[in-house]
Design a protein around this motif. Structure first.
Motif, PDB file in Angstrom:
ATOM      1  N   GLY A 133      46.936  -0.361  32.598  1.00 41.81           N
ATOM      2  CA  GLY A 133      46.730   1.032  32.205  1.00 41.81           C
ATOM      3  C   GLY A 133      47.105   1.287  30.755  1.00 41.81           C
ATOM      4  N   ARG A 134      48.160   0.626  30.292  1.00 42.30           N
ATOM      5  CA  ARG A 134      48.556   0.791  28.887  1.00 42.30           C
ATOM      6  C   ARG A 134      47.493   0.233  27.951  1.00 42.30           C
ATOM      7  NH1 ARG A 134      54.908  -1.110  29.392  1.00 42.30           N
ATOM      8  NH2 ARG A 134      55.679   0.806  30.395  1.00 42.30           N
ATOM      9  N   TYR A 135      46.969  -0.939  28.295  1.00 39.48           N
ATOM     10  CA  TYR A 135      45.908  -1.515  27.472  1.00 39.48           C
ATOM     11  C   TYR A 135      44.683  -0.601  27.449  1.00 39.48           C
ATOM     12  CZ  TYR A 135      48.281  -6.039  27.103  1.00 39.48           C
ATOM     13  OH  TYR A 135      49.162  -7.039  26.816  1.00 39.48           O
ATOM     14  N   GLN A 136      44.283  -0.112  28.611  1.00 36.90           N
ATOM     15  CA  GLN A 136      43.100   0.741  28.682  1.00 36.90           C
ATOM     16  C   GLN A 136      43.304   2.028  27.887  1.00 36.90           C
ATOM     17  OE1 GLN A 136      41.997   1.369  32.749  1.00 36.90           O
ATOM     18  NE2 GLN A 136      41.399  -0.755  33.091  1.00 36.90           N
ATOM     19  N   ARG A 137      44.502   2.570  27.940  1.00 33.92           N
ATOM     20  CA  ARG A 137      44.761   3.789  27.169  1.00 33.92           C
ATOM     21  C   ARG A 137      44.661   3.502  25.672  1.00 33.92           C
ATOM     22  NH1 ARG A 137      46.645   8.707  28.302  1.00 33.92           N
ATOM     23  NH2 ARG A 137      47.730   9.893  26.681  1.00 33.92           N
ATOM     24  N   ALA A 138      45.144   2.329  25.256  1.00 38.14           N
ATOM     25  CA  ALA A 138      45.037   1.966  23.841  1.00 38.14           C
ATOM     26  C   ALA A 138      43.571   1.845  23.425  1.00 38.14           C
ATOM     27  CB  ALA A 138      45.775   0.656  23.582  1.00 38.14           C
ATOM     28  N   PHE A 139      42.748   1.233  24.270  1.00 39.86           N
ATOM     29  CA  PHE A 139      41.320   1.118  23.961  1.00 39.86           C
ATOM     30  C   PHE A 139      40.663   2.499  23.922  1.00 39.86           C
ATOM     31  CE2 PHE A 139      41.680  -3.088  26.467  1.00 39.86           C
ATOM     32  CZ  PHE A 139      42.305  -3.683  25.385  1.00 39.86           C
ATOM     33  N   THR A 140      41.064   3.364  24.846  1.00 43.27           N
ATOM     34  CA  THR A 140      40.511   4.722  24.868  1.00 43.27           C
ATOM     35  C   THR A 140      40.851   5.463  23.582  1.00 43.27           C
ATOM     36  OG1 THR A 140      40.666   4.818  27.282  1.00 43.27           O
ATOM     37  CG2 THR A 140      40.524   6.911  26.114  1.00 43.27           C
ATOM     38  N   LEU A 141      42.095   5.341  23.137  1.00 42.11           N
ATOM     39  CA  LEU A 141      42.496   6.006  21.892  1.00 42.11           C
ATOM     40  C   LEU A 141      41.713   5.460  20.703  1.00 42.11           C
ATOM     41  CD1 LEU A 141      46.371   6.204  22.393  1.00 42.11           C
ATOM     42  CD2 LEU A 141      44.745   8.106  22.424  1.00 42.11           C
ATOM     43  N   ALA A 142      41.465   4.144  20.709  1.00 43.22           N
ATOM     44  CA  ALA A 142      40.695   3.557  19.608  1.00 43.22           C
ATOM     45  C   ALA A 142      39.284   4.139  19.566  1.00 43.22           C
ATOM     46  CB  ALA A 142      40.650   2.036  19.768  1.00 43.22           C
ATOM     47  N   VAL A 143      38.634   4.234  20.729  1.00 44.27           N
ATOM     48  CA  VAL A 143      37.283   4.815  20.776  1.00 44.27           C
ATOM     49  C   VAL A 143      37.327   6.289  20.395  1.00 44.27           C
ATOM     50  CG1 VAL A 143      35.337   5.358  22.293  1.00 44.27           C
ATOM     51  CG2 VAL A 143      36.487   3.147  22.482  1.00 44.27           C
ATOM     52  N   LEU A 144      38.355   6.992  20.843  1.00 44.92           N
ATOM     53  CA  LEU A 144      38.480   8.415  20.517  1.00 44.92           C
ATOM     54  C   LEU A 144      38.603   8.620  19.010  1.00 44.92           C
ATOM     55  CD1 LEU A 144      38.828  11.347  21.289  1.00 44.92           C
ATOM     56  CD2 LEU A 144      41.244  10.893  21.775  1.00 44.92           C
ATOM     57  N   PHE A 145      39.408   7.804  18.347  1.00 45.38           N
ATOM     58  CA  PHE A 145      39.530   7.910  16.890  1.00 45.38           C
ATOM     59  C   PHE A 145      38.205   7.570  16.208  1.00 45.38           C
ATOM     60  CE2 PHE A 145      44.236   7.337  17.516  1.00 45.38           C
ATOM     61  CZ  PHE A 145      44.586   8.565  16.981  1.00 45.38           C
ATOM     62  N   LEU A 146      37.493   6.587  16.761  1.00 45.22           N
ATOM     63  CA  LEU A 146      36.193   6.225  16.196  1.00 45.22           C
ATOM     64  C   LEU A 146      35.212   7.389  16.299  1.00 45.22           C
ATOM     65  CD1 LEU A 146      34.057   4.218  15.128  1.00 45.22           C
ATOM     66  CD2 LEU A 146      33.728   3.459  17.491  1.00 45.22           C
ATOM     67  N   VAL A 147      35.140   8.010  17.476  1.00 43.41           N
ATOM     68  CA  VAL A 147      34.200   9.113  17.687  1.00 43.41           C
ATOM     69  C   VAL A 147      34.570  10.310  16.822  1.00 43.41           C
ATOM     70  CG1 VAL A 147      33.304  10.738  19.399  1.00 43.41           C
ATOM     71  CG2 VAL A 147      33.659   8.336  20.021  1.00 43.41           C
ATOM     72  N   ALA A 148      35.864  10.661  16.821  1.00 45.78           N
ATOM     73  CA  ALA A 148      36.298  11.804  16.013  1.00 45.78           C
ATOM     74  C   ALA A 148      36.085  11.529  14.526  1.00 45.78           C
ATOM     75  CB  ALA A 148      37.767  12.106  16.300  1.00 45.78           C
ATOM     76  N   GLY A 149      36.391  10.302  14.106  1.00 45.92           N
ATOM     77  CA  GLY A 149      36.193   9.954  12.701  1.00 45.92           C
ATOM     78  C   GLY A 149      34.731  10.013  12.300  1.00 45.92           C
ATOM     79  N   TRP A 150      33.866   9.526  13.193  1.00 46.31           N
ATOM     80  CA  TRP A 150      32.427   9.585  12.888  1.00 46.31           C
ATOM     81  C   TRP A 150      31.960  11.031  12.761  1.00 46.31           C
ATOM     82  CZ3 TRP A 150      28.383   6.608  11.522  1.00 46.31           C
ATOM     83  CH2 TRP A 150      27.112   7.186  11.641  1.00 46.31           C
ATOM     84  N   HIS A 151      32.392  11.872  13.694  1.00 49.45           N
ATOM     85  CA  HIS A 151      31.921  13.256  13.660  1.00 49.45           C
ATOM     86  C   HIS A 151      32.457  13.992  12.430  1.00 49.45           C
ATOM     87  CE1 HIS A 151      30.090  16.814  15.287  1.00 49.45           C
ATOM     88  NE2 HIS A 151      31.240  17.485  15.253  1.00 49.45           N
ATOM     89  N   LEU A 152      33.702  13.723  12.070  1.00 44.35           N
ATOM     90  CA  LEU A 152      34.281  14.416  10.914  1.00 44.35           C
ATOM     91  C   LEU A 152      33.725  13.875   9.602  1.00 44.35           C
ATOM     92  CD1 LEU A 152      38.013  14.682  12.049  1.00 44.35           C
ATOM     93  CD2 LEU A 152      36.409  16.572  11.750  1.00 44.35           C
ATOM     94  N   ALA A 153      33.814  12.554   9.438  1.00 48.83           N
ATOM     95  CA  ALA A 153      33.430  11.967   8.154  1.00 48.83           C
ATOM     96  C   ALA A 153      31.934  11.687   8.070  1.00 48.83           C
ATOM     97  CB  ALA A 153      34.222  10.673   7.932  1.00 48.83           C
ATOM     98  N   GLY A 154      31.380  11.059   9.127  1.00 54.94           N
ATOM     99  CA  GLY A 154      29.969  10.694   9.084  1.00 54.94           C
ATOM    100  C   GLY A 154      29.048  11.891   9.216  1.00 54.94           C
TER     101      GLY A 154
END
Length: 367
Positions: free
Chosen positions: A12-33
């Motif tokens: 569960g800890r690993y999956q949460r870390a992967f989820t946070l990574a994707v979340l930062f990617l999506v938020a970063g794309w929407h804000l910057a891209g």
């Protein structure tokens, strides 16, 4: 870790870390891209305010998706609600883009796809594929409405291959990492179980060795005397020693049985020899009893053996839970005062002789 299971916690800890990574990617794309493209092409839109409103709708969809995935894998209804909102915002933003410039100024296509990845990445892969196909079809329909030329189609296919390929790759990567995390967590759990098993075996070995040493100090000398003929089995004192050692041996065997209510179990084993001599032994418990550590149980059962050995016809043992501990009382017709073992840590022993009856209490306090 306990078995909420160590493997499940680690995975569960690993999956949460992967989820946070994707979340930062999506938020970063929407804000910057997407945000950067929106601002860069603001003069090209017929209504920059409307495009900004669609950008905010997409941001709200991403926020809702983030809340869902941080709570776990979202259900199909919630996930698809977010996905449809993102698809609608993307399609509307593309539809109101300047004719002939949709691919150049459309900021929403990528954001909608990444929002879909966020909420659908741990659902069936077919759901992600259906969404990306629907988004591509909607965007192509808008482009066809404006007039589709060969160059436009080539541009559409290029953007489709780049954006969809990246999104599918991220979703597939998350799934692969989830699987690897599960395997790593299972391996870690197996190693943890193996270490626990080894530690338990060492504890069992040490306990057996301690029981063997106890027999060497008590029962073996008596058996040696009987074998050598220096002890007379007809001597009452020798018979008493034999009864004590027999009860102690049964108690040692009972100590090896890790069962709920170990103290009661060991007292029954200690009373067996007295019952074989015709002593009526009653063992009663009052309410649920707390677990008692082995050293304290040893003192209590030693006291029981001493009293039961001297009992003439009857004995009663009562166990009752008290504040932060347990009280074990003994009543037996010993006819004389009984020599009890010394008190240990957290143990208090009281005794009283009243004619033929002997009363004693061993109280153990965990504090």
């Amino acid at each position: 870790m306990t078995t909420v299971q160590p493997a499940a916690i680690l995975s569960g800890r690993y999956q949460r870390a992967f989820t946070l990574a994707v979340l930062f990617l999506v938020a970063g794309w929407h804000l910057a891209g997407a945000g950067g493209q929106l601002l860069h092409n603001r003069t090209a839109y017929g209504s920059f305010a409307f495009q900004g409103a669609m950008w905010l709708v997409m941001a709200l969809a991403i926020t809702a998706g983030a809340v869902l995935v941080l709570r776990g894998t979202p259900g199909w209804r919630a996930a698809w609600t977010v996905a449809i909102v993102a698809l609608a915002a993307s399609t509307v933003a593309a539809a109101v883009s300047p004719a002939g410039q949709m691919l150049a100024v459309n900021w929403a296509w990528g954001s909608a796809g990444w929002t879909c990845v966020l909420v659908l990445m741990r659902r069936r892969f077919a759901e992600l594929a259906w969404f990306l196909a629907a988004e591509a079809a909607a965007t192509l329909s808008v482009q066809a409405w404006d007039g589709l030329h060969r160059a436009d189609l080539a541009g559409f296919l290029a953007v489709l291959a780049w954006s969809t390929g990246a999104q599918v790759a991220v979703a597939a990567g998350v799934r692969a990492l989830d699987a690897a995390a599960g395997q790593a967590a299972t391996a870690a759990h197996s190693e943890h179980v193996a270490r626990e098993r080894a530690a338990t075996m060492e504890i069992i070995r040490a306990a057996r060795h301690a029981r063997w040493l106890a027999l060497q100090e008590s029962a073996v000398p008596l058996v040696a005397e009987l074998a050598a003929g220096t002890a007379d089995p007809g001597d009452p004192q020798v018979r008493t020693r034999c009864a004590v050692q027999a009860a102690g041996l049964r108690r040692l065997l009972a100590e090896g049985d890790e069962v709920p209510g170990s103290l009661v179990h060991e007292l029954y084993a200690s009373a067996d020899v007295a019952e074989r001599r015709g002593i009526a032994v009653e063992i009663e418990t009052a309410g649920p009893l707390p677990p008692v550590p082995r050293p304290a149980r040893r003192v209590i059962t030693d006291a029981a053996i001493a009293i039961l050995t001297d009992a003439r016809s009857q004995a009663r043992i009562t166990l009752a839970a008290v504040t932060a501990g347990i009280a074990v009382s003994f009543v037996a017709d010993t006819g004389a005062c009984v020599r009890l073992p010394a008190s240990g840590d957290g143990l208090v022993i009281q005794q009283q002789q009243d004619g033929e009856m002997f009363w004693a209490e061993v109280r153990w306090n965990s504090q």
